[in-house]
Enzyme design. Structure first.
Site, PDB file in Angstrom:
ATOM      1  N   SER A  96       1.031  -1.206  -0.044  1.00 15.76           N
ATOM      2  CA  SER A  96       0.012   0.101   0.109  1.00 15.76           C
ATOM      3  C   SER A  96       1.047   1.226  -0.043  1.00 15.76           C
ATOM      4  O   SER A  96       2.155   1.304   0.437  1.00 15.76           O
ATOM      5  CB  SER A  96      -0.720   0.175   1.240  1.00 15.76           C
ATOM      6  N   TYR A  98      -2.406  -0.930  10.484  1.00 14.20           N
ATOM      7  CA  TYR A  98      -2.325  -1.089   9.170  1.00 14.20           C
ATOM      8  C   TYR A  98      -0.792  -0.466   8.601  1.00 14.20           C
ATOM      9  O   TYR A  98      -0.379  -1.320   7.547  1.00 14.20           O
ATOM     10  CB  TYR A  98      -3.736  -0.350   8.318  1.00 14.20           C
TER      11      TYR A  98
HETATM   12  P1  NAD Z   1     -11.552  -5.993  -0.220  1.00 16.22           P
HETATM   13  O1  NAD Z   1     -12.339  -5.854   1.251  1.00 16.22           O
HETATM   14  O2  NAD Z   1     -12.436  -5.518  -1.410  1.00 16.22           O
HETATM   15  O3  NAD Z   1     -10.782  -7.272  -0.452  1.00 16.22           O
HETATM   16  C1  NAD Z   1     -10.255  -8.094   0.654  1.00 16.22           C
HETATM   17  C2  NAD Z   1     -10.317  -9.326   0.341  1.00 16.22           C
HETATM   18  O4  NAD Z   1      -9.587 -10.101   1.607  1.00 16.22           O
HETATM   19  C3  NAD Z   1     -11.549 -10.215   0.336  1.00 16.22           C
HETATM   20  O5  NAD Z   1     -11.370 -11.176  -0.703  1.00 16.22           O
HETATM   21  C4  NAD Z   1     -11.774 -10.627   1.867  1.00 16.22           C
HETATM   22  O6  NAD Z   1     -12.737 -11.846   1.846  1.00 16.22           O
HETATM   23  C5  NAD Z   1     -10.413 -11.248   2.018  1.00 16.22           C
HETATM   24  N1  NAD Z   1     -10.149 -11.309   3.384  1.00 16.22           N
HETATM   25  C6  NAD Z   1     -10.411 -10.455   4.471  1.00 16.22           C
HETATM   26  N2  NAD Z   1     -10.163 -10.884   5.597  1.00 16.22           N
HETATM   27  C7  NAD Z   1      -9.579 -12.418   5.289  1.00 16.22           C
HETATM   28  C8  NAD Z   1      -9.035 -13.316   5.822  1.00 16.22           C
HETATM   29  N3  NAD Z   1      -9.094 -13.317   7.411  1.00 16.22           N
HETATM   30  N4  NAD Z   1      -8.604 -14.552   5.616  1.00 16.22           N
HETATM   31  C9  NAD Z   1      -8.951 -14.594   3.982  1.00 16.22           C
HETATM   32  N5  NAD Z   1      -9.388 -13.731   3.384  1.00 16.22           N
HETATM   33  C10 NAD Z   1      -9.744 -12.574   3.992  1.00 16.22           C
HETATM   34  O7  NAD Z   1     -10.432  -4.977  -0.345  1.00 16.22           O
HETATM   35  P2  NAD Z   1      -9.189  -4.537  -1.479  1.00 16.22           P
HETATM   36  O8  NAD Z   1      -9.314  -3.202  -1.284  1.00 16.22           O
HETATM   37  O9  NAD Z   1      -9.354  -5.141  -2.390  1.00 16.22           O
HETATM   38  O10 NAD Z   1      -7.997  -5.105  -0.372  1.00 16.22           O
HETATM   39  C11 NAD Z   1      -6.906  -5.953  -0.834  1.00 16.22           C
HETATM   40  C12 NAD Z   1      -5.623  -5.576  -0.603  1.00 16.22           C
HETATM   41  O11 NAD Z   1      -5.305  -4.369  -1.103  1.00 16.22           O
HETATM   42  C13 NAD Z   1      -5.316  -5.321   0.815  1.00 16.22           C
HETATM   43  O12 NAD Z   1      -4.260  -5.929   1.369  1.00 16.22           O
HETATM   44  C14 NAD Z   1      -5.401  -4.058   1.106  1.00 16.22           C
HETATM   45  O13 NAD Z   1      -4.672  -3.510   2.313  1.00 16.22           O
HETATM   46  C15 NAD Z   1      -4.784  -3.563  -0.239  1.00 16.22           C
HETATM   47  N6  NAD Z   1      -4.753  -2.044  -0.460  1.00 16.22           N
HETATM   48  C16 NAD Z   1      -5.938  -1.622  -0.793  1.00 16.22           C
HETATM   49  C17 NAD Z   1      -6.229  -0.228  -0.998  1.00 16.22           C
HETATM   50  C18 NAD Z   1      -7.550   0.333  -1.434  1.00 16.22           C
HETATM   51  O14 NAD Z   1      -7.664   1.549  -1.631  1.00 16.22           O
HETATM   52  N7  NAD Z   1      -8.509  -0.437  -1.538  1.00 16.22           N
HETATM   53  C19 NAD Z   1      -5.262   0.617  -1.191  1.00 16.22           C
HETATM   54  C20 NAD Z   1      -3.666   0.072  -0.985  1.00 16.22           C
HETATM   55  C21 NAD Z   1      -3.704  -1.182  -0.505  1.00 16.22           C
END
Ligand code: NAD
Length: 261
Positions: free
Chosen positions: A143, A156
């Site tokens: 991130s 985080y």
């Molecule tokens: P999201 O909530 O849409 O997806 C998260 C996924 O992780 C889902 O499939 C959920 O079921 C799964 N998950 C959650 N807890 C879990 C667990 N205990 N065991 C197994 N699976 C689990 O979120 P996203 O935004 O797509 O996030 C994905 C990654 O991207 C994360 O690591 C997040 O930190 C990172 N990220 C997101 C952003 C953003 O702005 N959305 C920015 C930077 C980094």
């Protein structure tokens, strides 16, 4: 197709960025194991869609990545039903927003377990077979918060800085083995994870929904738009290809200029 017959495991891929990554890999012919929580029928439909796109296999494993025992079982199942992953995408992640002195210790533990410790476990379990084959691609979704901080996100930010450091260490350990280990560091991507933190941020900072979106989330993102999951998936796909063989230990920003400031 670029990844015909290759085997990929993408954690946290029932929605958001992980789902876009699984779709991008399957579209290039990879057999994919997806992971994450979600409605049974929706997950089934996603697997059917991925298998159709790849012409191969797509399976779901519902391991809770907060549990090392369940991670162990997921890797074993992937190995027996698809084959040991040649592409490992550590993408699952959760968020919780609170000032540090009010941060619930159990939320801290969950974020460290799911966002950081799980990356250690999947990596250590997948690496021996990657080394044996002389090929591997490990892609960690970090991130912008692996490089810079924001208030009220102490767990985080700590976990994502940890992922960036872990990525570098493992890249050095595997550099001569045909394995690359990188992280992608998106800025704000419009997914459930971002949507879900809006109410808490409204509360923590006494702001409206629009103020949170424009004055908090997009405030530091000079492009003034959310990154798309497909953009992140496109970079992950590039990292899986032949031409990315010399990119290892990198933390690749995709944040609309956020961390350039
Ligand atoms: P999201 O909530 O849409 O997806 C998260 C996924 O992780 C889902 O499939 C959920 O079921 C799964 N998950 C959650 N807890 C879990 C667990 N205990 N065991 C197994 N699976 C689990 O979120 P996203 O935004 O797509 O996030 C994905 C990654 O991207 C994360 O690591 C997040 O930190 C990172 N990220 C997101 C952003 C953003 O702005 N959305 C920015 C930077 C980094």
């Amino acid at each position: 197709m670029l990844l015909e017959g290759k085997r990929a495991l993408v954690t946290g891929s029932t929605s958001g960025i992980g789902l876009a990554m699984a779709r991008a890999l399957a579209a290039e012919g990879a057999n994919v194991m997806i992971n994450g929580f979600g409605d049974k029928d929706e997950v089934k439909a996603i697997c059917a869609e991925l298998a159709k796109a790849s012409g191969g296999v797509a399976l779901h494993d519902g391991a809770d990545l907060g549990s090392p025992a369940q991670i162990d079982k997921m890797i074993a199942r992937c190995t027996s039903e698809i084959g040991s992953p040649e592409i490992l995408v550590n993408n699952a992640g959760i968020q919780f927003v609170s000032p540090v002195e009010d941060f619930p210790p159990e939320k801290w533990d969950d974020i460290i377990k799911i966002n950081l410790t799980a990356v250690f476990h999947t990596t250590r379990l997948a690496l021996p077979e990657m080394r044996r084959r002389g090929f591997g691609r490990i892609i960690n979704t970090a991130s912008a918060h692996s490089l810079v901080a924001s208030p009220n996100k102490s767990a985080y930010v700590a976990a994502k800085h940890g992922v960036a450091g872990f990525t570098k260490a493992v890249a050095l350990e595997t550099a001569k083995d045909g394995i690359t280990v990188n992280c992608i560091s998106p800025g704000y991507v419009w997914t459930k994870l971002v949507e879900n933190q809006i109410p808490d941020t409204m509360k923590a900072r006494d702001l409206t929904r629009d103020q949170v979106i424009n004055d908090v989330l997009l405030a530091a993102q000079p492009t003034k738009r959310f990154v798309t999951p497909e953009e992140v998936a496109g970079l992950a796909l590039y990292l899986c290809g032949e031409n990315a063989g010399s990119i290892t230990g990198a933390n690749l920003s995709m944040d609309g200029g956020w961390t350039a400031q």
